[in-house]
Design a protein around this motif. Structure first.
Motif, PDB file in Angstrom:
ATOM      1  N   THR A   1      -0.586  -1.984  -0.485  1.00 31.38           N
ATOM      2  CA  THR A   1      -1.202  -2.093   0.844  1.00 31.38           C
ATOM      3  C   THR A   1      -2.252  -1.001   1.013  1.00 31.38           C
ATOM      4  O   THR A   1      -3.345  -1.239   1.544  1.00 31.38           O
ATOM      5  CB  THR A   1      -0.129  -1.998   1.948  1.00 31.38           C
ATOM      6  OG1 THR A   1       0.918  -2.929   1.667  1.00 31.38           O
ATOM      7  CG2 THR A   1      -0.713  -2.320   3.309  1.00 31.38           C
ATOM      8  N   LEU A   2      -1.925   0.194   0.554  1.00 33.77           N
ATOM      9  CA  LEU A   2      -2.910   1.288   0.581  1.00 33.77           C
ATOM     10  C   LEU A   2      -4.094   0.967  -0.333  1.00 33.77           C
ATOM     11  O   LEU A   2      -5.244   1.259  -0.006  1.00 33.77           O
ATOM     12  CB  LEU A   2      -2.243   2.603   0.150  1.00 33.77           C
ATOM     13  CG  LEU A   2      -1.203   3.176   1.131  1.00 33.77           C
ATOM     14  CD1 LEU A   2      -0.451   4.328   0.492  1.00 33.77           C
ATOM     15  CD2 LEU A   2      -1.862   3.629   2.433  1.00 33.77           C
ATOM     16  N   GLY A   3      -3.790   0.336  -1.474  1.00 39.31           N
ATOM     17  CA  GLY A   3      -4.853  -0.094  -2.392  1.00 39.31           C
ATOM     18  C   GLY A   3      -5.774  -1.106  -1.735  1.00 39.31           C
ATOM     19  O   GLY A   3      -7.003  -1.068  -1.916  1.00 39.31           O
ATOM     20  N   LEU A   4      -5.170  -2.020  -0.946  1.00 35.04           N
ATOM     21  CA  LEU A   4      -5.974  -3.003  -0.200  1.00 35.04           C
ATOM     22  C   LEU A   4      -6.889  -2.277   0.797  1.00 35.04           C
ATOM     23  O   LEU A   4      -8.093  -2.559   0.862  1.00 35.04           O
ATOM     24  CB  LEU A   4      -5.058  -3.981   0.542  1.00 35.04           C
ATOM     25  CG  LEU A   4      -5.739  -4.874   1.595  1.00 35.04           C
ATOM     26  CD1 LEU A   4      -6.755  -5.803   0.947  1.00 35.04           C
ATOM     27  CD2 LEU A   4      -4.713  -5.673   2.392  1.00 35.04           C
ATOM     28  N   LEU A   5      -6.317  -1.342   1.546  1.00 31.61           N
ATOM     29  CA  LEU A   5      -7.128  -0.591   2.525  1.00 31.61           C
ATOM     30  C   LEU A   5      -8.270   0.142   1.842  1.00 31.61           C
ATOM     31  O   LEU A   5      -9.403   0.160   2.327  1.00 31.61           O
ATOM     32  CB  LEU A   5      -6.242   0.418   3.257  1.00 31.61           C
ATOM     33  CG  LEU A   5      -5.618  -0.031   4.575  1.00 31.61           C
ATOM     34  CD1 LEU A   5      -4.704   1.046   5.125  1.00 31.61           C
ATOM     35  CD2 LEU A   5      -6.685  -0.397   5.601  1.00 31.61           C
ATOM     36  N   ARG A   6      -7.957   0.725   0.707  1.00 29.50           N
ATOM     37  CA  ARG A   6      -8.976   1.482  -0.042  1.00 29.50           C
ATOM     38  C   ARG A   6     -10.108   0.557  -0.492  1.00 29.50           C
ATOM     39  O   ARG A   6     -11.293   0.911  -0.423  1.00 29.50           O
ATOM     40  CB  ARG A   6      -8.303   2.136  -1.254  1.00 29.50           C
ATOM     41  CG  ARG A   6      -9.146   3.200  -1.924  1.00 29.50           C
ATOM     42  CD  ARG A   6      -8.317   3.918  -2.962  1.00 29.50           C
ATOM     43  NE  ARG A   6      -9.149   4.759  -3.809  1.00 29.50           N
ATOM     44  CZ  ARG A   6      -8.680   5.483  -4.815  1.00 29.50           C
ATOM     45  NH1 ARG A   6      -7.396   5.469  -5.102  1.00 29.50           N
ATOM     46  NH2 ARG A   6      -9.491   6.222  -5.547  1.00 29.50           N
ATOM     47  N   ASN A   7      -9.738  -0.660  -0.951  1.00 28.07           N
ATOM     48  CA  ASN A   7     -10.760  -1.624  -1.388  1.00 28.07           C
ATOM     49  C   ASN A   7     -11.559  -2.187  -0.214  1.00 28.07           C
ATOM     50  O   ASN A   7     -12.750  -2.488  -0.343  1.00 28.07           O
ATOM     51  CB  ASN A   7     -10.108  -2.763  -2.178  1.00 28.07           C
ATOM     52  CG  ASN A   7      -9.685  -2.328  -3.567  1.00 28.07           C
ATOM     53  OD1 ASN A   7     -10.062  -1.251  -4.039  1.00 28.07           O
ATOM     54  ND2 ASN A   7      -8.894  -3.147  -4.244  1.00 28.07           N
ATOM     55  N   LEU A   8     -10.885  -2.341   0.934  1.00 24.16           N
ATOM     56  CA  LEU A   8     -11.599  -2.817   2.126  1.00 24.16           C
ATOM     57  C   LEU A   8     -12.603  -1.768   2.591  1.00 24.16           C
ATOM     58  O   LEU A   8     -13.719  -2.086   3.008  1.00 24.16           O
ATOM     59  CB  LEU A   8     -10.598  -3.119   3.257  1.00 24.16           C
ATOM     60  CG  LEU A   8      -9.676  -4.334   3.077  1.00 24.16           C
ATOM     61  CD1 LEU A   8      -8.615  -4.359   4.165  1.00 24.16           C
ATOM     62  CD2 LEU A   8     -10.461  -5.645   3.083  1.00 24.16           C
ATOM     63  N   LEU A   9     -12.178  -0.499   2.514  1.00 28.93           N
ATOM     64  CA  LEU A   9     -13.031   0.609   2.982  1.00 28.93           C
ATOM     65  C   LEU A   9     -13.870   1.160   1.827  1.00 28.93           C
ATOM     66  O   LEU A   9     -13.751   2.318   1.433  1.00 28.93           O
ATOM     67  CB  LEU A   9     -12.153   1.704   3.589  1.00 28.93           C
ATOM     68  CG  LEU A   9     -11.427   1.310   4.888  1.00 28.93           C
ATOM     69  CD1 LEU A   9     -10.280   2.252   5.179  1.00 28.93           C
ATOM     70  CD2 LEU A   9     -12.415   1.253   6.058  1.00 28.93           C
ATOM     71  N   SER A  10     -14.694   0.308   1.273  1.00 30.89           N
ATOM     72  CA  SER A  10     -15.609   0.747   0.204  1.00 30.89           C
ATOM     73  C   SER A  10     -17.000   0.184   0.489  1.00 30.89           C
ATOM     74  O   SER A  10     -17.110  -0.912   1.057  1.00 30.89           O
ATOM     75  CB  SER A  10     -15.100   0.269  -1.160  1.00 30.89           C
ATOM     76  OG  SER A  10     -15.068  -1.133  -1.208  1.00 30.89           O
TER      77      SER A  10
ATOM     78  N   CYS B   1      -7.135   9.346  -0.543  1.00 31.81           N
ATOM     79  CA  CYS B   1      -8.316   8.663  -1.107  1.00 31.81           C
ATOM     80  C   CYS B   1      -8.922   7.690  -0.095  1.00 31.81           C
ATOM     81  O   CYS B   1     -10.142   7.488  -0.061  1.00 31.81           O
ATOM     82  CB  CYS B   1      -7.941   7.916  -2.390  1.00 31.81           C
ATOM     83  SG  CYS B   1      -7.639   9.033  -3.779  1.00 31.81           S
ATOM     84  N   ILE B   2      -8.059   7.091   0.733  1.00 30.53           N
ATOM     85  CA  ILE B   2      -8.568   6.225   1.814  1.00 30.53           C
ATOM     86  C   ILE B   2      -9.393   7.073   2.788  1.00 30.53           C
ATOM     87  O   ILE B   2     -10.478   6.675   3.223  1.00 30.53           O
ATOM     88  CB  ILE B   2      -7.402   5.514   2.542  1.00 30.53           C
ATOM     89  CG1 ILE B   2      -6.784   4.450   1.623  1.00 30.53           C
ATOM     90  CG2 ILE B   2      -7.857   4.883   3.859  1.00 30.53           C
ATOM     91  CD1 ILE B   2      -5.485   3.862   2.121  1.00 30.53           C
TER      92      ILE B   2
END
Length: 660
Positions: free
Chosen positions: A518-527, A565-566
């Motif tokens: 889920t954090l990985g999803l947020l990180r990919n969304l916020l790029s 990282c987010i």
């Protein structure tokens, strides 16, 4: 035929009536007469049961002081009835015969005990058997294990019963605790196949997926030889095929449980070649299927065994023959279809195991004539076993970057896969299918775009609400892959469909893997800057709340690193930076993690600071000034003494921004 049946039933009543005599010798004689009538005749078994033979036999057996000779004849008769059709077996179960025969095992007369065991073996090796009945009374299993050495008959029957009844870890544990290994070991050196084979089957049953018991078997000795050495002896070519196969199965189970090393000669030189040999055309379908399934299980997790199997005796081509298998005309239609399905699913299972890790092996499998066509076709098989095995095979092959770019582009396997995921299916099938979909959604996969267009966002968001943690994980994993370097419209669609409430639920999931994805999803969304600013403008409150919550809670370092990282990604936005700078809680967290004992967390925190103070960006001076008030510059200077080169470089870069 009707008159014959009437006559048989009439005679049946006479035979049953003859059991009502009080004279023991006459009763014994009448029982023997009845036995002679039923042995070998399924029709007469049914007739006599219809006439009430079973309740009368049970009445005789449960009467006090019934002579042993009579008990033996009653036991033999009931054993004969058990060998009738399925309806006979069901009636015997309904009449409570199983419980009475189990009680009979405690009798002092060995011949009666043997008749009870023969009955129980017939009943409990039947597909309709309630095998758990043996484990419901804590005295039954230890008593049966004690009976093992009494006679060849007790050895044969008890081993067969236990092998067929042991199905759960608790049942394995009960057998182990009462000395099954020690009691079964001598049976492996018997001169009789009827004893050796069920003993082997028993070892397979108690060791399957059970590490402690497998370790105990691997270290057990009998007559100066280890049990695995005895298994190897029973794999010799002069033994029956089923003996060789079952011995190899025992070794495979010990290996998978970690009790024998995969590199051990018993596995590489003995068990694996035996299992590959079982897949050959000259074996029966049952032997080929069993051999292939055990082989798939043996090599599933070990790369070296996968490599060896792939070059052993043309295995890849042999398996292609499984998929093309056609039974001869002597089989009825239903039976023929069953055999075809068994062969297909066995082949797909081995292909799945073979291709689990090695690119070269996957290439060889895919290059096998029409294989991808077959996999694609059987993703829609009406038989769940075949469908599951073909999805497993596809999942293995989809791990290949090269194949995703080539073979998967030529075959639209995603279509039946999506159809499967959108229908009611067993959880195991949905789990493997959704894992495969995650691979097909990787950034370089040509299938990604059509899958997204076909409704993958809605499908994956729905999976994240599943009660199954495996399906929730795959749902969020697929969304994470989809969001990587995606267009703004896909990212917005994911956020809108998933919803912030569900995002929060996933961020508080007890499964760490789900939280990480889920954090990985947020990180990919916020790029990429425009996407970061756009998402933060509409979801800043929820995202910042989530970040604070995770940084404050008791989570493993890798979770906190991903969260930092987010923050670093948010700090890379143009306007999104303000959401960090205006949040006192977040700024305090950043200074705290700069001083943390975990270097990776320090690196992530400094990375975020770098993005906030970067000189070339508007407002950098004001941000630097505010961060100085929080002691950030001093903390950075104290980190210059770090021995970690990555941290040192990031700190140096950040300080350069402060000094310019």
């Amino acid at each position: 035929m009707f008159e014959m049946m009437m006559m048989d039933t009439g005679l049946g009543h006479v035979y049953v009536e003859n059991l009502n005599v009080s004279d023991a010798q006459q009763l014994l004689c009448n029982l023997k007469q009845m036995k002679n009538v039923v042995i070998g005749s399924s029709r007469q078994k049914t007739n006599l049961m219809l006439c009430g033979a079973v309740p009368r036999l049970l009445q005789i057996m449960t009467t006090d002081n019934t002579p042993s000779e009579i008990l033996v004849e009653c036991g033999v008769l009931l054993g004969s009835f058990a060998k009738g059709n399925e309806a006979n077996k069901r009636e015997l179960m309904e009449d409570g015969v199983l419980a009475i025969m189990m009680q009979g095992l405690a009798h002092s007369n060995l011949k009666f005990v043997e008749s009870c065991l023969r009955f129980l073996r017939t009943m409990l090796t039947s597909p309709i058997a309630p095998t758990e009945i043996l484990f419901q009374d804590n005295t039954v299993i230890p008593h049966m294990i004690q009976l093992l050495p009494r006679s060849p008959c007790t050895q044969e029957c008890v081993a067969s019963i236990l092998a067929n009844s042991c199905k759960t870890p608790d049942q394995q544990e009960m057998m182990f605790r009462h000395g099954a290994i020690q009691a079964l070991s001598p049976l492996l050196t018997s001169n009789s196949d009827k004893i050796r084979l069920p003993a082997l089957q028993c070892f397979a049953a108690i060791s399957y997926q059970n590490k402690p018991i497998s370790m105990a078997i691997a270290s057990a000795m009998y007559n100066g030889e280890s049990i695995p050495e005895l298994f190897c002896k029973l794999m010799a070519r002069n033994n029956t095929i089923i003996m060789q196969l079952t011995s190899a199965k025992c070794l495979a189970y010990l290996c998978r449980a970690g009790a024998i090393r995969p590199a051990d000669n018993m596995i590489v030189i003995r068990a694996m070649p035996t299992l590959v040999q079982m897949c050959k055309k000259d074996r029966s379908v049952e032997e080929r299927v069993d051999g292939a399934e055990v082989l798939a299980y043996l090599i599933e997790e070990d790369v070296s065994l996968q490599r060896t199997a792939a070059i052993t005796d043309h295995l890849v081509l042999t398996l292609a023959g499984f998929i093309k298998y056609t039974p001869d005309s002597s089989h009825k239609k239903e039976q023929a279809e069953h055999l075809i399905n068994e062969m297909r699913q066995a082949a797909f299972k081995v292909y799945a195991s073979l291709g689990a890790n090695e690119e070269d092996i996957r290439k060889r499998i895919i290059e096998t004539e029409t294989l991808m066509d077959q996999v694609e076709k059987y993703l829609s098989s009406p038989t769940v076993k075949v469908q599951l095995a073909s999805v497993r095979c596809l999942h293995s092959l989809s791990r290949s970057v090269q194949q995703l770019r080539t073979s998967f582009q030529d075959h639209a396997v995603w279509k039946p896969l999506m159809k499967l995921l959108q229908s009611e299916q067993p959880e195991e099938l949905l789990t493997v299918a959704s894992s495969t979909l995650c691979n097909l959604l990787l950034e370089f996969s040509p299938s990604k775009e059509p899958i997204v267009d076909a409704g993958a966002v809605e499908l994956l968001c729905k999976l994240t609400s599943s009660p199954s943690s495996a399906l929730r994980l795959n749902g969020i994993w697929g969304l994470m892959n989809m969001a990587f370097q995606a267009e703004q419209k896909i990212k917005s669609s994911i956020l809108a469909t998933l919803g912030t409430d569900q995002l929060f639920r996933l961020l508080t999931d007890t499964n760490v893997d789900i939280l990480m994805k889920t954090l990985g999803l947020l990180r990919n969304l916020l790029s990429t800057k425009p996407h970061i600013d756009s998402i933060m403008s509409s979801h800043s409150k929820q995202i910042m709340t989530a970040v604070i919550m995770i940084l404050e809670d008791d989570h493993p370092p890798e979770v906190k690193e991903q969260t930092l990282c987010i923050l670093a990604n948010i700090a890379d936005g143009n306007t999104a930076k303000d959401f960090i700078m205006s949040n006192e809680d977040i700024l305090k967290k950043l200074t705290y993690y700069m001083r943390h004992e975990n270097v990776r967390l320090q690196i992530a925190a400094v990375y975020c600071i770098n993005n906030l103070v970067w000189n070339e960006e508007e407002g950098a001076g004001d941000r630097r000034a505010k961060l100085k008030e929080y002691g950030v510059q001093k903390h950075l200077q104290s980190l210059l003494s770090s021995s970690d080169t990555v941290l040192f470089d990031k700190v140096k870069t950040a300080l350069q921004q402060f000094s310019s």
